[in-house]
Design a protein around this motif. Sequence first.
Motif, PDB file in Angstrom:
ATOM      1  N   LEU B 874      35.756  47.160  35.697  1.00 48.75           N
ATOM      2  CA  LEU B 874      35.878  47.766  34.375  1.00 48.75           C
ATOM      3  C   LEU B 874      36.082  46.745  33.272  1.00 48.75           C
ATOM      4  CD1 LEU B 874      37.997  50.988  35.005  1.00 48.75           C
ATOM      5  CD2 LEU B 874      35.529  50.709  34.958  1.00 48.75           C
ATOM      6  N   ASN B 875      36.798  45.656  33.586  1.00 41.48           N
ATOM      7  CA  ASN B 875      37.032  44.685  32.520  1.00 41.48           C
ATOM      8  C   ASN B 875      36.032  43.529  32.555  1.00 41.48           C
ATOM      9  OD1 ASN B 875      37.920  43.240  34.684  1.00 41.48           O
ATOM     10  ND2 ASN B 875      40.037  43.040  33.988  1.00 41.48           N
ATOM     11  N   GLY B 876      35.061  43.646  33.451  1.00 39.57           N
ATOM     12  CA  GLY B 876      33.955  42.717  33.417  1.00 39.57           C
ATOM     13  C   GLY B 876      34.293  41.272  33.722  1.00 39.57           C
ATOM     14  N   ASP B 877      35.411  41.035  34.424  1.00 35.58           N
ATOM     15  CA  ASP B 877      35.765  39.634  34.684  1.00 35.58           C
ATOM     16  C   ASP B 877      35.261  39.153  36.042  1.00 35.58           C
ATOM     17  OD1 ASP B 877      37.422  41.009  36.365  1.00 35.58           O
ATOM     18  OD2 ASP B 877      39.289  40.113  35.653  1.00 35.58           O
ATOM     19  N   GLY B 878      34.484  39.969  36.684  1.00 35.94           N
ATOM     20  CA  GLY B 878      33.867  39.518  37.929  1.00 35.94           C
ATOM     21  C   GLY B 878      34.736  39.681  39.158  1.00 35.94           C
ATOM     22  N   VAL B 879      35.987  40.061  38.964  1.00 32.10           N
ATOM     23  CA  VAL B 879      36.837  40.316  40.126  1.00 32.10           C
ATOM     24  C   VAL B 879      37.477  41.688  39.970  1.00 32.10           C
ATOM     25  CG1 VAL B 879      37.375  37.910  40.670  1.00 32.10           C
ATOM     26  CG2 VAL B 879      38.808  39.155  39.048  1.00 32.10           C
ATOM     27  N   ILE B 880      37.716  42.322  41.118  1.00 33.19           N
ATOM     28  CA  ILE B 880      38.354  43.634  41.104  1.00 33.19           C
ATOM     29  C   ILE B 880      39.823  43.423  41.449  1.00 33.19           C
ATOM     30  CG2 ILE B 880      38.364  45.948  42.095  1.00 33.19           C
ATOM     31  CD1 ILE B 880      35.731  45.219  40.721  1.00 33.19           C
ATOM     32  N   GLY B 883      45.006  43.292  37.677  1.00 34.89           N
ATOM     33  CA  GLY B 883      45.440  42.508  36.531  1.00 34.89           C
ATOM     34  C   GLY B 883      46.926  42.265  36.622  1.00 34.89           C
ATOM     35  N   GLU B 884      47.601  42.467  35.520  1.00 37.46           N
ATOM     36  CA  GLU B 884      49.063  42.324  35.536  1.00 37.46           C
ATOM     37  C   GLU B 884      49.713  43.677  35.766  1.00 37.46           C
ATOM     38  OE1 GLU B 884      50.645  39.457  32.625  1.00 37.46           O
ATOM     39  OE2 GLU B 884      50.027  38.362  34.416  1.00 37.46           O
ATOM     40  N   ASN B 885      48.902  44.660  36.018  1.00 39.32           N
ATOM     41  CA  ASN B 885      49.394  46.024  36.236  1.00 39.32           C
ATOM     42  C   ASN B 885      50.221  46.520  35.055  1.00 39.32           C
ATOM     43  OD1 ASN B 885      49.178  48.180  38.061  1.00 39.32           O
ATOM     44  ND2 ASN B 885      51.297  47.890  38.727  1.00 39.32           N
ATOM     45  N   THR B 886      49.738  46.196  33.873  1.00 41.49           N
ATOM     46  CA  THR B 886      50.392  46.668  32.655  1.00 41.49           C
ATOM     47  C   THR B 886      49.365  47.434  31.828  1.00 41.49           C
ATOM     48  OG1 THR B 886      49.799  44.643  31.487  1.00 41.49           O
ATOM     49  CG2 THR B 886      51.959  44.692  32.529  1.00 41.49           C
ATOM     50  N   LEU B 887      49.874  48.120  30.829  1.00 37.52           N
ATOM     51  CA  LEU B 887      48.967  48.873  29.959  1.00 37.52           C
ATOM     52  C   LEU B 887      47.963  47.953  29.289  1.00 37.52           C
ATOM     53  CD1 LEU B 887      51.485  51.316  28.291  1.00 37.52           C
ATOM     54  CD2 LEU B 887      49.577  51.965  29.753  1.00 37.52           C
ATOM     55  N   ASP B 888      48.415  46.758  28.917  1.00 36.42           N
ATOM     56  CA  ASP B 888      47.521  45.819  28.251  1.00 36.42           C
ATOM     57  C   ASP B 888      46.550  45.196  29.222  1.00 36.42           C
ATOM     58  OD1 ASP B 888      48.690  46.281  25.850  1.00 36.42           O
ATOM     59  OD2 ASP B 888      50.083  44.586  25.979  1.00 36.42           O
ATOM     60  N   ASP B 889      46.992  44.975  30.413  1.00 41.89           N
ATOM     61  CA  ASP B 889      46.129  44.339  31.390  1.00 41.89           C
ATOM     62  C   ASP B 889      46.177  45.096  32.709  1.00 41.89           C
ATOM     63  OD1 ASP B 889      44.601  42.713  32.930  1.00 41.89           O
ATOM     64  OD2 ASP B 889      46.050  41.067  33.049  1.00 41.89           O
ATOM     65  N   PRO B 890      45.507  46.246  32.735  1.00 37.32           N
ATOM     66  CA  PRO B 890      45.522  47.024  33.980  1.00 37.32           C
ATOM     67  C   PRO B 890      44.477  46.525  34.978  1.00 37.32           C
ATOM     68  CG  PRO B 890      44.350  48.237  32.287  1.00 37.32           C
ATOM     69  CD  PRO B 890      44.769  46.938  31.657  1.00 37.32           C
ATOM     70  N   GLY B 891      43.874  45.395  34.675  1.00 38.14           N
ATOM     71  CA  GLY B 891      42.812  44.928  35.559  1.00 38.14           C
ATOM     72  C   GLY B 891      41.660  45.908  35.502  1.00 38.14           C
TER      73      GLY B 891
END
Lengths: 597, 1061
Positions: B874-880, B883-891
Amino acid sequence: MKKHIYKVSLVLIVSLLGCNDEFLDRQPLDSISNDVFWNTENDMRVYNNSLYSLAIDDNNVPIMMGHHNGFSSQRWSIWHVSGFSDNTAPRHPRHNFFQLVRAGGHPVPDDPQWFGYRGWDFVRAINFGLENYGNADVSEEVRNQYIGEARLFRGWFYAEKAHKYGDVQWVEQTVSVDDLDILEGERDDRNFVMDKVLEDLQFAAQNMPDDWGDGNAPGRMNRWAALLVLSRVALYEGTWRKYHNLGDSQSWFQIAADAAAELINNGPYSLYTTGDPTTDYNAIHRMTDLSGNPEVVYWRRYELGIYTNHVQSYHKSYIGGATKDMVEDYLCTDGLPISLSPLYQGDEVFENIFENRDPRLRQTILHPDDQEFYQFGNIDPAVADYPKIQGQTKPGLASTTGYHIIKVYEVNAAHATYNTSSTPAITLRFGEALLNYAEAKAELGTITQGDLDMSINLLRARVAMPPMTMNPVEDPRYANLGISPLLAEIRRERRIELFMEGFRYDDIRRWRMGQLLEDKDLGMRWDEANSSRFDPGGEATIGVIEVDGVPYLDVYAGTDYEEPIFDESRHYLWPIPINAISQNPNLGQNPGWGASE
Amino acid sequence: MRALGVWLLCLYSTATLFAQSEISGTVTDGENSEALPGVNILVKGSSTGTITDVDGNYRLTVPSDAEALIFSSIGYTPEEIAINGRTTIDLSMMPDIQSLQEVVVVGYGTQEKVNLTGAVGVTDGEVLENRPIANAGEGLQGVVPNLNVNLRNGDPSQPADFNIRGFESINGGSPLILVDNVPMDINRINPNDIESVTVLKDASSAAVYGARAAFGVILVTTKKGRGDKINVNFGAELAMATPIFFIDPVTDPHQHVLARNLATIRTNGQPQYDQDYIDGTLRYSQNPTPENEWGVFNGQLRFYGNNNYAERLIADFAPQRKYDISVSGSSEKASYYASFGYFSRDGYLKNDEKNEKFKRYNALLKGTFNVNDWLTLDSRALVTTETSDKPHFYNWDVNINTSARQDPLDPIQFPDLPFYLEPGDRGEFEQYIGMYFGGTNFFPYLENGGRDTWTRNDIIMTQGANLSPIKGLNIRGEFSANFTYRTDQDVQSKIDVIANRDLAGGLIIDNGFSGNDWILNESTFDQYYVINTYADYTIDKGKHFFKPMIGFNQEWGRFEDFATRAYQLITPAITDINATTGNQEAFGQKEHTALRGVFYRVNYIYDDRYLFEANGRYDGSSRFPEDNRFGFFPSFSAAWRISEEGFMNGTSSWLDNLKIRASYGQLGNQLIFANAAGTIPVYYPYIATLGSFNSPFMLTGGARTPAVSAPGLVSPTLTWETVITQNLGLDFTMFGNRLDVSFDVYTRDTKDMLTREELPAILGAPEPRQNAADLRTEGWELSVTWQNRINSNWRYDVNLALSDNVSRITKYNNPTGSLNEYYEGQVVFDEGRGERWGFETVGIFQTEDEVANAPNQSALGANWRPGDIQYADLNGDGVINRGENTLDDPGDQRIIAYENPRYNFGVMGNLGWKNFTLNVFFQGVMRYQYWPPNNNWVAFYPFNAGHVEQYYLTDTWSETNPDAYFPHPHISTNTKQNVQPQTRYVQDGAYVRLKNLTLGYNLPETIASKIGMTNARVYVAGQNIWEFTRMRRPLDPEVRPTLTQEYYKQRVYSVGINVSF
């Protein structure tokens, strides 16, 4: 009449409202508050008992490890942690986590892993005690005994955390919700933490009593236990700093050597021996009651109706078996490694691997002829046919490698009813002190033959192995590690002697020998002769790989762990759980474990 | 419609020219055609009138300009009949359908329904009658909109969980349930003793209960004696319950073996079953003879057949019995009501003797004595005894729930074979024949593994007094004492089982999971006392109605618990602590609590049009520190009965009532629980104490170690959670009370929630409760009733209850936006978060290429292959990853499901034809997204447990089944990489369930009276007999699976009789 009613109601209401404080003040009826506690030595003692009680959870507080009870025996035991290393090769799906770490495949977890970033309630309990011991009306000497006991736990706990996570938050107060500098704080530098650890452990080693007069069954940790922990931690720190190029390792080696020497020279402990080199080595690991055993500095006791475990039963089918690499590390009886000794008979015939080898091999790995002695698998000796490999349907216990472990096998417990066993755990034993001493002296560069004779050679003498000398022959398998042949032999001795006692994974990391974990875990030679002899039906489900043209069992072939990796840039430390970072981003992640890396 | 017709007739009638005339006629009851005496007849617009005589006849002289006659009688719908020059007017009057003047029970008093200004839901005890329900909770599901009843499962000893108007507080919380003004568990009373249930939903209606009523109040009123003769009522009901079992296991052992092997080879490279099992089960599948069922391979005894464990263990039907008898009556001086009830429900186990058994005995005795014209005394005793007798619970592996997931190749009993290893050795193994095997085989534990039995006695005694010294003044005082005494004996008793199958190596007998045998005895004694005094004064003068009320309430309780456990029974035959030889331990617990409050209510009504009400309470609770102990909780409400306004005159013949209501108020919550489910109360949340206990860490042999542990963290400034509700309501009644509609919209703000803010683990202790978070619930509810009598033979009514609510966190200190904690804006529901975060599923990898070209999923697991799940980057960074498991960075996570049920509804229909009645009740949820948890053993994901279901074969991926719903078979207890929270498996949990269907027949009175009865009724009923949902089986939309598959919900079929004389 009506007036009376009004009056009565009014009086009733007013009187009921008038005694508010008393009526609504309901203090607890079944527990005590802090201000009335902390008077006597007994108060300090029962408080410290709660620290032992917290430490019973080996997952949360992975120090002074024993065996968890019930179903958790399958996961949390001092025995199982060898699964992280190249010593054993578990394939049981419930030991997935050990296999993941071993193969370098463990992800950053959401929440703390097994033996992971947790146990802070233990620290808080210690700090709460330290803030209150001062209130008890006892002599300074007595007070310091209990302070020492608590600080032993804190130092030990933090050493384990620093060794697994590098930087950690050092906390020496009971944290409250207002302590934002801690709750939102960064991790402290590991060197700072280890200096604190040293202060704690040294205080403990100076102030705890030699003997609490409590009968040693197992009793409380004493000063000797503190010294052994101190030598273990200092040796870890010294080697870690040295091999990870952090400098300042010598002082730690000196502390490790001194602490071990104090225990060896002045302590009441000695190696357990009956004079029989073929049974003395593993005898203490197969006993149920270790009271008064001269070699055991501290152990964990189990008893029906109080606390029991099922670890023997799980261990026998979960641990997998010892690896080829482990088995080949045992010296021959001439003191030479198998690659050099003319006495080594090769592994073509299974029984031959035991011939002319360090007697500890046959007290660690099952020789087929010993089945009756150990009653391994609790089967009729007439039908027993070991080794047995997973997938085979012949009677008995199966292994992944063919190297069945009998060092800690005890038939009654291994086949006992669920969670009724009293299998003890040896948490601290004298033998380790001997190894710590020799290694520390060797790292210091001050080791002498006398040092070897007062340490490692005692272990060797117990099993009738020739003594180690200052100039051992270099084993080709250790020729490229960049360490002296003597140090290589000391490390080998440690691996052999302490097999299954929870050291190997830590040792590999402090020696910076992660490369060892890139080697596959192999099992016994599985050539045509062996497979047709032991598995005529071809039932074994373990894969095979050729090493220099000779087929061996390849334990993880066909699994997710077939190609183990060890990433030098990150695998020496474990990752901080995602949710810990999401709550406090200042913790930061360990190198190489970042979200996008 | 009839009323409308009458109105039209009336409108077009023309005045007659006669000066005076005489009209006569007969009035009869429209239902039974019997004469109606005492009917008031009034000439419209005058005071001229008469009443009917004993035979229902009347005669009346009316002025010539009289247009119409008005007939009225209590209990009948008034009718206005145009005269139209007639001299004879006969009328059959219909009994009142529902009176607007109906009186409902409210807090510390009663009120006419029409005068209510708050949000109040009412139902009478009839909805609970003649239904095969185990407790009142079951019967109240779906009856009152936004009274949400959650039945965790089908276990009758497990109480229903109540909720009013949505998620209460992250600290837990539940409605206050009062039975005749005393707090108690509604499930312990006999449903047939209930006269009415009132649900106080908003702050205004609940304010007099102050600090305990934050999340609404359920007032249960029990029946009392009335009528002037002795009335005896007897009911008996027999029912059969059958579990709703949505499983469809593979019964062919060969298929089972192949399916398991496919999954285990995929997971860890090894088959679970070797070639011999494959061959043996094939032999048996092709030729299922007894000879093919068993074999010996390499000395091992093997079972190649299929043990349909569930079929052997679980009975098709479990019996349920209910008997009630009540006697009531009244005289001028006294009235009394006495009832006795018996209820029993057995579990599903086929083994009748060892089956679970639950029984409840109820007695309710009530008497009222009119001492003189200003003093009335009333006494009440409510006694409940419950007993339960179940097999000892070992663990989830060895219990009833294994029935659904036992490996069918696990043998149950040692077989009787002609020989075993070689011909002639039967004698050697004869001793084992019939013995049970160990493992997760429940049978030996059921038969000899010990029992868990308990008895609970609950006694409530109340003495009350009513004084009415002057007209309009009412003073009431009552004192209640509630004693609960519970004894429990739980025995884990040793059994012998065969631990292995190694005939050649030697069979091992051990005790399975029962080796550590013990007896636990526990006694609980609770005392609870309640004092209520209140007084109200009614002034009803002209257009002014004024009624103030003040009162005082005080409650205190003390709860004691003592338990002792002793190990090692001498013999399983004697289960007493004395007959043990092992270690012993003892535990105790004592707690107490107190509450005190004064409260008031003022009602003012002007001209039946403008209604005002003010409520309030000043409350103190022992659960808070002295400085924060008291709270004041006021509320206000008002209503306008538009239908009473002059300008609405033209509507009066079809519009009976139109009212709008508004309320605003505050309530407090003092209840704090240690667990999210709200079952473990905390009495001293602000006091830190040291724990003392006996640790199993042994410092010496043979004894536990006494230990004192550090205190937890507490916040010294704890105080009330405040709950503010705002409510807007609309009520209207039309067409002669036939249509009755009530609609409410509301918001409920829970402020200063007592919560454990989640802090970094370095804190080292459970977070202290602090008043730190806010929550807002918004919702609405609609209740519609239509009732009609078509003629004297046909009558029907339909009730619809529809409601919705959504709760969101409005304040929570989660600065990093961690998804592991509550965060602002989050939808919350039930025991947790209503927003499920997870990955978006792209699909199932079909080829190696797809795997190679997809974003890197290694953070979720290793060794991705075709047949595994592909997650979207979803965030297009090439890895699933997370993330940081936060609202800002839910991966790559997003919200995949809102797990809060929306649009709860209940539809009840009653149809009567002559003496037959039919009752139909549907209940359901219109929108509900649900991601089935992937915990081990939860039934849903294939191979998450030991058995194999048909859909594991048809719905899992393979190269020939590329469009399967589930990935390639894998053992999902070991690796969760394919069963991460994800969009693919989010279920549509909307459902409608036929909760009740009852067909009844009333014996005609003529026949009943001949056999000495006033009323006799027989009925057949079914509970939970049908449902529709798109949720995949084996999930039941009403049961959210937990770790274990619990007691199944059940369909219950019953027959019953009910007679009165």
